[in-house]
Design a protein around this motif. Structure first.
Motif, PDB file in Angstrom:
ATOM      1  N   VAL A   2      -4.109  -9.555  -1.632  1.00 18.46           N
ATOM      2  CA  VAL A   2      -4.072 -10.870  -2.274  1.00 18.46           C
ATOM      3  C   VAL A   2      -3.272 -11.910  -1.504  1.00 18.46           C
ATOM      4  O   VAL A   2      -3.406 -13.101  -1.768  1.00 18.46           O
ATOM      5  CB  VAL A   2      -3.548 -10.794  -3.731  1.00 18.46           C
ATOM      6  N   THR A   3      -2.413 -11.490  -0.570  1.00 20.44           N
ATOM      7  CA  THR A   3      -1.627 -12.448   0.196  1.00 20.44           C
ATOM      8  C   THR A   3      -1.214 -11.844   1.532  1.00 20.44           C
ATOM      9  O   THR A   3      -1.134 -10.628   1.669  1.00 20.44           O
ATOM     10  CB  THR A   3      -0.367 -12.900  -0.581  1.00 20.44           C
ATOM     11  N   THR A   4      -0.954 -12.735   2.484  1.00 14.00           N
ATOM     12  CA  THR A   4      -0.442 -12.291   3.786  1.00 14.00           C
ATOM     13  C   THR A   4       1.063 -12.512   3.903  1.00 14.00           C
ATOM     14  O   THR A   4       1.645 -12.230   4.944  1.00 14.00           O
ATOM     15  CB  THR A   4      -1.156 -13.047   4.936  1.00 14.00           C
ATOM     16  N   MET A   5       1.697 -13.020   2.839  1.00 12.81           N
ATOM     17  CA  MET A   5       3.146 -13.224   2.860  1.00 12.81           C
ATOM     18  C   MET A   5       3.854 -11.874   2.987  1.00 12.81           C
ATOM     19  O   MET A   5       3.348 -10.851   2.520  1.00 12.81           O
ATOM     20  CB  MET A   5       3.628 -13.923   1.584  1.00 12.81           C
ATOM     21  N   GLU A   6       5.047 -11.907   3.574  1.00 12.25           N
ATOM     22  CA  GLU A   6       5.857 -10.697   3.701  1.00 12.25           C
ATOM     23  C   GLU A   6       6.403 -10.292   2.334  1.00 12.25           C
ATOM     24  O   GLU A   6       6.886 -11.154   1.590  1.00 12.25           O
ATOM     25  CB  GLU A   6       7.028 -10.935   4.653  1.00 12.25           C
ATOM     26  N   PRO A   7       6.366  -9.000   1.994  1.00 17.09           N
ATOM     27  CA  PRO A   7       6.955  -8.557   0.724  1.00 17.09           C
ATOM     28  C   PRO A   7       8.401  -9.039   0.588  1.00 17.09           C
ATOM     29  O   PRO A   7       9.183  -8.967   1.532  1.00 17.09           O
ATOM     30  CB  PRO A   7       6.878  -7.035   0.811  1.00 17.09           C
ATOM     31  N   GLY A   8       8.711  -9.569  -0.589  1.00 22.05           N
ATOM     32  CA  GLY A   8      10.062 -10.046  -0.860  1.00 22.05           C
ATOM     33  C   GLY A   8      10.369 -11.437  -0.357  1.00 22.05           C
ATOM     34  O   GLY A   8      11.508 -11.881  -0.432  1.00 22.05           O
ATOM     35  N   SER A   9       9.394 -12.157   0.128  1.00 20.79           N
ATOM     36  CA  SER A   9       9.661 -13.468   0.747  1.00 20.79           C
ATOM     37  C   SER A   9       9.665 -14.629  -0.246  1.00 20.79           C
ATOM     38  O   SER A   9      10.019 -15.749   0.120  1.00 20.79           O
ATOM     39  CB  SER A   9       8.655 -13.741   1.863  1.00 20.79           C
ATOM     40  N   VAL A  10       9.300 -14.406  -1.493  1.00 18.44           N
ATOM     41  CA  VAL A  10       9.315 -15.484  -2.485  1.00 18.44           C
ATOM     42  C   VAL A  10      10.708 -15.529  -3.116  1.00 18.44           C
ATOM     43  O   VAL A  10      11.207 -14.525  -3.621  1.00 18.44           O
ATOM     44  CB  VAL A  10       8.224 -15.282  -3.552  1.00 18.44           C
ATOM     45  N   ILE A  33     -10.536  -3.887  -7.592  1.00 19.60           N
ATOM     46  CA  ILE A  33     -11.872  -4.330  -7.179  1.00 19.60           C
ATOM     47  C   ILE A  33     -12.512  -3.311  -6.238  1.00 19.60           C
ATOM     48  O   ILE A  33     -13.640  -2.892  -6.439  1.00 19.60           O
ATOM     49  CB  ILE A  33     -11.806  -5.720  -6.507  1.00 19.60           C
ATOM     50  N   ASP A  34     -11.776  -2.935  -5.214  1.00 18.62           N
ATOM     51  CA  ASP A  34     -12.202  -1.872  -4.296  1.00 18.62           C
ATOM     52  C   ASP A  34     -10.951  -1.335  -3.604  1.00 18.62           C
ATOM     53  O   ASP A  34      -9.834  -1.673  -4.005  1.00 18.62           O
ATOM     54  CB  ASP A  34     -13.266  -2.365  -3.299  1.00 18.62           C
ATOM     55  N   GLU A  35     -11.096  -0.513  -2.572  1.00 21.19           N
ATOM     56  CA  GLU A  35      -9.937   0.099  -1.907  1.00 21.19           C
ATOM     57  C   GLU A  35      -9.027  -0.915  -1.221  1.00 21.19           C
ATOM     58  O   GLU A  35      -7.864  -0.635  -0.974  1.00 21.19           O
ATOM     59  CB  GLU A  35     -10.398   1.141  -0.890  1.00 21.19           C
ATOM     60  N   ARG A  36      -9.551  -2.079  -0.902  1.00 26.81           N
ATOM     61  CA  ARG A  36      -8.772  -3.086  -0.171  1.00 26.81           C
ATOM     62  C   ARG A  36      -8.344  -4.280  -1.026  1.00 26.81           C
ATOM     63  O   ARG A  36      -7.688  -5.182  -0.528  1.00 26.81           O
ATOM     64  CB  ARG A  36      -9.575  -3.573   1.027  1.00 26.81           C
ATOM     65  N   PHE A  37      -8.746  -4.295  -2.301  1.00 23.17           N
ATOM     66  CA  PHE A  37      -8.443  -5.463  -3.127  1.00 23.17           C
ATOM     67  C   PHE A  37      -8.160  -5.040  -4.570  1.00 23.17           C
ATOM     68  O   PHE A  37      -9.004  -4.439  -5.228  1.00 23.17           O
ATOM     69  CB  PHE A  37      -9.607  -6.454  -3.085  1.00 23.17           C
ATOM     70  N   ARG A  38      -6.951  -5.391  -5.016  1.00 21.74           N
ATOM     71  CA  ARG A  38      -6.530  -5.109  -6.398  1.00 21.74           C
ATOM     72  C   ARG A  38      -5.652  -6.256  -6.861  1.00 21.74           C
ATOM     73  O   ARG A  38      -4.766  -6.700  -6.125  1.00 21.74           O
ATOM     74  CB  ARG A  38      -5.745  -3.797  -6.446  1.00 21.74           C
ATOM     75  N   ILE A  39      -5.875  -6.732  -8.067  1.00 29.88           N
ATOM     76  CA  ILE A  39      -5.079  -7.815  -8.639  1.00 29.88           C
ATOM     77  C   ILE A  39      -4.382  -7.300  -9.896  1.00 29.88           C
ATOM     78  O   ILE A  39      -5.024  -6.764 -10.793  1.00 29.88           O
ATOM     79  CB  ILE A  39      -5.952  -9.031  -9.013  1.00 29.88           C
ATOM     80  N   VAL A  40      -3.048  -7.494  -9.943  1.00 27.90           N
ATOM     81  CA  VAL A  40      -2.254  -7.185 -11.131  1.00 27.90           C
ATOM     82  C   VAL A  40      -1.596  -8.481 -11.578  1.00 27.90           C
ATOM     83  O   VAL A  40      -1.053  -9.216 -10.744  1.00 27.90           O
ATOM     84  CB  VAL A  40      -1.188  -6.110 -10.826  1.00 27.90           C
ATOM     85  N   GLN A  41      -1.662  -8.770 -12.870  1.00 26.55           N
ATOM     86  CA  GLN A  41      -1.060  -9.998 -13.389  1.00 26.55           C
ATOM     87  C   GLN A  41      -0.184  -9.684 -14.590  1.00 26.55           C
ATOM     88  O   GLN A  41      -0.580  -8.957 -15.495  1.00 26.55           O
ATOM     89  CB  GLN A  41      -2.140 -11.001 -13.792  1.00 26.55           C
TER      90      GLN A  41
END
Length: 160
Positions: free
Chosen positions: A76-84, A52-60
């Motif tokens: 897209v989220t504030t969760m810590e990487p690897g926390s799911v 979308i721009d430099e601060r927002f990208r969505i991959v599905q």
């Protein structure tokens, strides 16, 4: 009311009638391109990559045969990487799924039976009786988001 108590009014309510379809789980990742390469290597379908721009990208991506997808990206989220942890991937043949994932570069655990969740109650090997819902394996993406493979040959009557 505690988290373990059931609201008796809700328990007696009629079943919901409006469809609510689970579509996407958001995964926190540190490096979007590394995560994208991992899921491409697994052979999952790339549904979208929207910068979308430099601060927002969505991959599905969508796993083979799944009606639900995963999304990750930038902003897209504030969760810590690897926390799911312990996202279930239901398979017909656990050994075949494990073999394919390993051939595509995933580090998949040995198969166990007993409890799926947690770290206790895991016995080595598949369920000796071959029962549905009883055999598991797991793997993680490069950030540590963990998947739990569960073999289900015959669903419970309420889940058909």
């Amino acid at each position: 009311m505690s988290d373990t108590q059931v609201n008796s009014d809700a328990a007696e309510a009629a079943p919901a009638t409006v469809p609510l379809r689970f579509e996407v789980a958001v995964l926190p990742v540190a490096d979007v391109d590394r995560a994208k390469a991992f899921y491409e290597r697994l052979g999952w379908r790339l549904d979208a990559d929207f910068p979308i721009d430099e601060r927002f990208r969505i991959v599905q991506f969508t796993p083979p045969g799944s009606p639900a997808s995963i999304q990750f990206g930038t902003g897209v989220t504030t969760m810590e990487p690897g926390s799911v942890k312990d996202m279930y991937l239901v398979v017909d043949d656990l050994q075949a799924a494990r073999d394919e994932l390993i051939s595509r570069g995933a580090d998949v655990s040995e198969i166990w039976h007993g409890r799926g969740l947690g770290t206790e109650g895991h016995e080595p090997g598949p369920d000796p009786a071959g029962q549905s819902y009883g055999s598991f394996a797991s793997f993680s993406d490069p950030d540590g988001n963990r998947y739990l493979l569960q073999e289900i040959g015959e669903r419970l009557p309420s889940r058909e």
